[in-house]
Scaffold this motif. Structure first.
Motif, PDB file in Angstrom:
ATOM      1  N   THR A  83      41.835  45.623  47.873  1.00  0.00           N
ATOM      2  CA  THR A  83      42.304  44.348  47.327  1.00  0.00           C
ATOM      3  C   THR A  83      42.885  43.456  48.416  1.00  0.00           C
ATOM      4  N   LEU A  84      43.398  44.063  49.480  1.00  0.00           N
ATOM      5  CA  LEU A  84      44.012  43.301  50.566  1.00  0.00           C
ATOM      6  C   LEU A  84      43.047  42.298  51.183  1.00  0.00           C
ATOM      7  N   SER A  85      41.762  42.655  51.254  1.00  0.00           N
ATOM      8  CA  SER A  85      40.804  41.777  51.931  1.00  0.00           C
ATOM      9  C   SER A  85      39.633  41.341  51.057  1.00  0.00           C
ATOM     10  N   ILE A  86      39.587  41.803  49.809  1.00  0.00           N
ATOM     11  CA  ILE A  86      38.435  41.494  48.965  1.00  0.00           C
ATOM     12  C   ILE A  86      38.362  39.994  48.668  1.00  0.00           C
ATOM     13  N   SER A  87      37.156  39.462  48.605  1.00  0.00           N
ATOM     14  CA  SER A  87      36.963  38.033  48.345  1.00  0.00           C
ATOM     15  C   SER A  87      36.964  37.747  46.851  1.00  0.00           C
ATOM     16  N   LYS A  88      37.176  36.498  46.510  1.00  0.00           N
ATOM     17  CA  LYS A  88      37.149  36.071  45.113  1.00  0.00           C
ATOM     18  C   LYS A  88      35.771  36.349  44.501  1.00  0.00           C
ATOM     19  N   LYS A  89      34.725  36.077  45.261  1.00  0.00           N
ATOM     20  CA  LYS A  89      33.370  36.293  44.772  1.00  0.00           C
ATOM     21  C   LYS A  89      33.125  37.767  44.469  1.00  0.00           C
ATOM     22  N   GLU A  90      33.613  38.640  45.351  1.00  0.00           N
ATOM     23  CA  GLU A  90      33.392  40.080  45.187  1.00  0.00           C
ATOM     24  C   GLU A  90      34.158  40.629  43.996  1.00  0.00           C
ATOM     25  N   ILE A  91      35.421  40.231  43.841  1.00  0.00           N
ATOM     26  CA  ILE A  91      36.226  40.760  42.739  1.00  0.00           C
ATOM     27  C   ILE A  91      35.695  40.266  41.398  1.00  0.00           C
ATOM     28  N   GLU A  92      35.187  39.033  41.361  1.00  0.00           N
ATOM     29  CA  GLU A  92      34.643  38.497  40.108  1.00  0.00           C
ATOM     30  C   GLU A  92      33.334  39.183  39.737  1.00  0.00           C
ATOM     31  N   LYS A  93      32.632  39.723  40.719  1.00  0.00           N
ATOM     32  CA  LYS A  93      31.407  40.475  40.448  1.00  0.00           C
ATOM     33  C   LYS A  93      31.736  41.874  39.940  1.00  0.00           C
ATOM     34  N   ARG A  94      32.840  42.447  40.433  1.00  0.00           N
ATOM     35  CA  ARG A  94      33.163  43.843  40.149  1.00  0.00           C
ATOM     36  C   ARG A  94      34.116  44.022  38.961  1.00  0.00           C
ATOM     37  N   TYR A  95      34.838  42.965  38.601  1.00  0.00           N
ATOM     38  CA  TYR A  95      35.732  43.062  37.445  1.00  0.00           C
ATOM     39  C   TYR A  95      35.456  41.846  36.562  1.00  0.00           C
ATOM     40  N   THR A  96      34.725  42.056  35.471  1.00  0.00           N
ATOM     41  CA  THR A  96      34.292  40.957  34.615  1.00  0.00           C
ATOM     42  C   THR A  96      34.993  41.001  33.259  1.00  0.00           C
ATOM     43  N   PHE A  97      34.915  39.880  32.544  1.00  0.00           N
ATOM     44  CA  PHE A  97      35.545  39.751  31.224  1.00  0.00           C
ATOM     45  C   PHE A  97      34.463  39.370  30.217  1.00  0.00           C
ATOM     46  N   SER A  98      34.346  40.145  29.157  1.00  0.00           N
ATOM     47  CA  SER A  98      33.234  39.971  28.222  1.00  0.00           C
ATOM     48  C   SER A  98      33.503  38.930  27.146  1.00  0.00           C
ATOM     49  N   ASN A  99      34.770  38.655  26.838  1.00  0.00           N
ATOM     50  CA  ASN A  99      35.059  37.715  25.741  1.00  0.00           C
ATOM     51  C   ASN A  99      36.278  36.839  26.058  1.00  0.00           C
ATOM     52  N   MET A 100      36.189  36.106  27.157  1.00  0.00           N
ATOM     53  CA  MET A 100      37.296  35.220  27.547  1.00  0.00           C
ATOM     54  C   MET A 100      37.618  34.193  26.471  1.00  0.00           C
ATOM     55  N   GLU A 101      36.633  33.895  25.602  1.00  0.00           N
ATOM     56  CA  GLU A 101      36.873  32.903  24.555  1.00  0.00           C
ATOM     57  C   GLU A 101      38.002  33.333  23.626  1.00  0.00           C
ATOM     58  N   VAL A 102      38.192  34.639  23.447  1.00  0.00           N
ATOM     59  CA  VAL A 102      39.296  35.139  22.618  1.00  0.00           C
ATOM     60  C   VAL A 102      40.625  34.753  23.247  1.00  0.00           C
ATOM     61  N   TYR A 103      40.717  34.911  24.550  1.00  0.00           N
ATOM     62  CA  TYR A 103      41.944  34.516  25.251  1.00  0.00           C
ATOM     63  C   TYR A 103      42.123  32.997  25.223  1.00  0.00           C
ATOM     64  N   TYR A 104      41.057  32.252  25.503  1.00  0.00           N
ATOM     65  CA  TYR A 104      41.175  30.785  25.538  1.00  0.00           C
ATOM     66  C   TYR A 104      41.625  30.227  24.190  1.00  0.00           C
ATOM     67  N   GLU A 124      44.773  47.642  38.207  1.00  0.00           N
ATOM     68  CA  GLU A 124      45.143  46.846  39.379  1.00  0.00           C
ATOM     69  C   GLU A 124      44.267  45.603  39.506  1.00  0.00           C
ATOM     70  N   TRP A 125      42.959  45.758  39.331  1.00  0.00           N
ATOM     71  CA  TRP A 125      42.062  44.619  39.480  1.00  0.00           C
ATOM     72  C   TRP A 125      42.129  43.659  38.293  1.00  0.00           C
ATOM     73  N   ALA A 126      42.827  44.040  37.245  1.00  0.00           N
ATOM     74  CA  ALA A 126      42.990  43.127  36.104  1.00  0.00           C
ATOM     75  C   ALA A 126      43.699  41.841  36.518  1.00  0.00           C
ATOM     76  N   VAL A 127      44.392  41.889  37.659  1.00  0.00           N
ATOM     77  CA  VAL A 127      45.103  40.711  38.144  1.00  0.00           C
ATOM     78  C   VAL A 127      44.134  39.562  38.429  1.00  0.00           C
ATOM     79  N   SER A 128      42.841  39.872  38.622  1.00  0.00           N
ATOM     80  CA  SER A 128      41.856  38.817  38.883  1.00  0.00           C
ATOM     81  C   SER A 128      41.666  37.899  37.682  1.00  0.00           C
ATOM     82  N   MET A 129      42.211  38.279  36.540  1.00  0.00           N
ATOM     83  CA  MET A 129      42.168  37.420  35.351  1.00  0.00           C
ATOM     84  C   MET A 129      42.781  36.051  35.640  1.00  0.00           C
TER      85      MET A 129
END
Length: 290
Positions: A83-104, A124-129
């Motif tokens: 996580t210290l060096s991972i890019s935004k693009k990489e984390i968004e590829k590896r940790y996805t959200f299936s129903n963000m509309e519920v949160y919105y 830990e990677w949930a922080v990418s939310m």
């Protein structure tokens, strides 16, 4: 002494963080051999927890889960460093959200949101939310004893637009945002064992009556928040998918005390039964029972 320890360890952390994922997971396999076979890290705790929570399984089946858990634990530890060096693009590829509309949909209600989750899969990677939300995101955590590593953790989280607050800062922060109508998201990991001195509620978790954290529910009621559950699935090595389930989207005070907490625990149980190897069995969750 704490600074010296930081200086000695940090270079290794940084080197690990820049490793390509295939090399990172090869290293994880090596760490697994040391942790599970040689040092046997908390093996007695893990074995006892799995036996308590999954008594319907045979000893052979529980051993399979045990081994898979330790492999996942080593992956999780190295992914945290990555996580210290991972890019935004990489984390968004590896940790996805299936129903963000519920949160919105909850954001549109113009109330702060309490997000409850468990020590399951990649919490830990949930922080990418925070890349996807409009509210200011806070993560409640326990401050590290070493101030230099604590600062490092805060810096890493700030990269994901998350604001860490120590448990002692939680109520003042929520109270201030409530007064100022600053709608926020508060991430609360709420599945571990509370101190007996602060216990207000006991409930069955995985069939065993234990003390449970009720802070998420009580704070949501006090500061008029909606409540949502974050469920995470491990799709394959290094890839996760999260989904949301609403626990309260009106007036949380309308629920009887502890009903929301009990519903949260049932959802945690569901995901453990689906894939028990991804739960954090090293914690002494069942140290208090009745």
């Amino acid at each position: 002494m704490q600074f010296l320890l930081y200086l000695l360890i940090y270079p290794f952390i940084w080197i690990i963080s820049i490793l390509p994922f295939p090399v990172l997971y090869f290293l994880s396999d090596c760490v697994y051999f040391l942790v599970y076979r040689i040092f046997k890290y908390r093996k007695r705790v893990v074995r006892g927890n799995i036996a308590l929570a999954l008594p319907h399984l045979s000893e052979k089946e529980r051993t399979v889960i045990e081994k898979k858990f330790y492999a996942h634990l080593c992956d999780l530890f190295l992914e945290m460093i990555k996580t210290l060096s991972i890019s935004k693009k990489e984390i968004e590829k590896r940790y996805t959200f299936s129903n963000m509309e519920v949160y919105y949909d909850l954001e549109k209600r113009e109330k702060s949101i309490a997000l409850l989750c468990a020590h399951y899969a990649s919490y830990e990677w949930a922080v990418s939310m925070n890349y996807h939300i409009h509210f200011k995101g806070y993560g409640v955590y326990k401050k590290l004893a070493n101030p230099y590593f604590d600062t490092l953790v805060r810096q890493i989280r700030s990269k994901f637009k998350s604001h860490l607050i120590d448990s002692k800062e939680t109520i003042p922060t929520m109270a201030s945002n409530f007064r100022n109508k600053t709608f926020s998201l508060y991430g609360l990991v709420s599945d571990q064992s509370p101190k007996l001195s602060t216990t207000h509620h006991w409930q069955k978790f995985m069939g065993i009556e234990v003390p449970v954290h009720t802070g998420g529910e009580m704070l949501a009621k006090k500061y008029d928040m909606n409540i949502i559950f974050l469920k995470t699935k491990k799709l394959k090595r290094g890839y996760y998918e999260a989904s949301f389930e609403v626990l309260s989207d009106g007036n949380a005070k309308d629920f009887p005390n502890y009903e929301i907490t009990d519903n949260f625990l049932k959802l945690v149980e569901q995901q453990i039964y689906e894939a028990p190897e991804f739960y954090l069995w090293t914690h002494k969750r069942w140290k208090h029972m009745r």
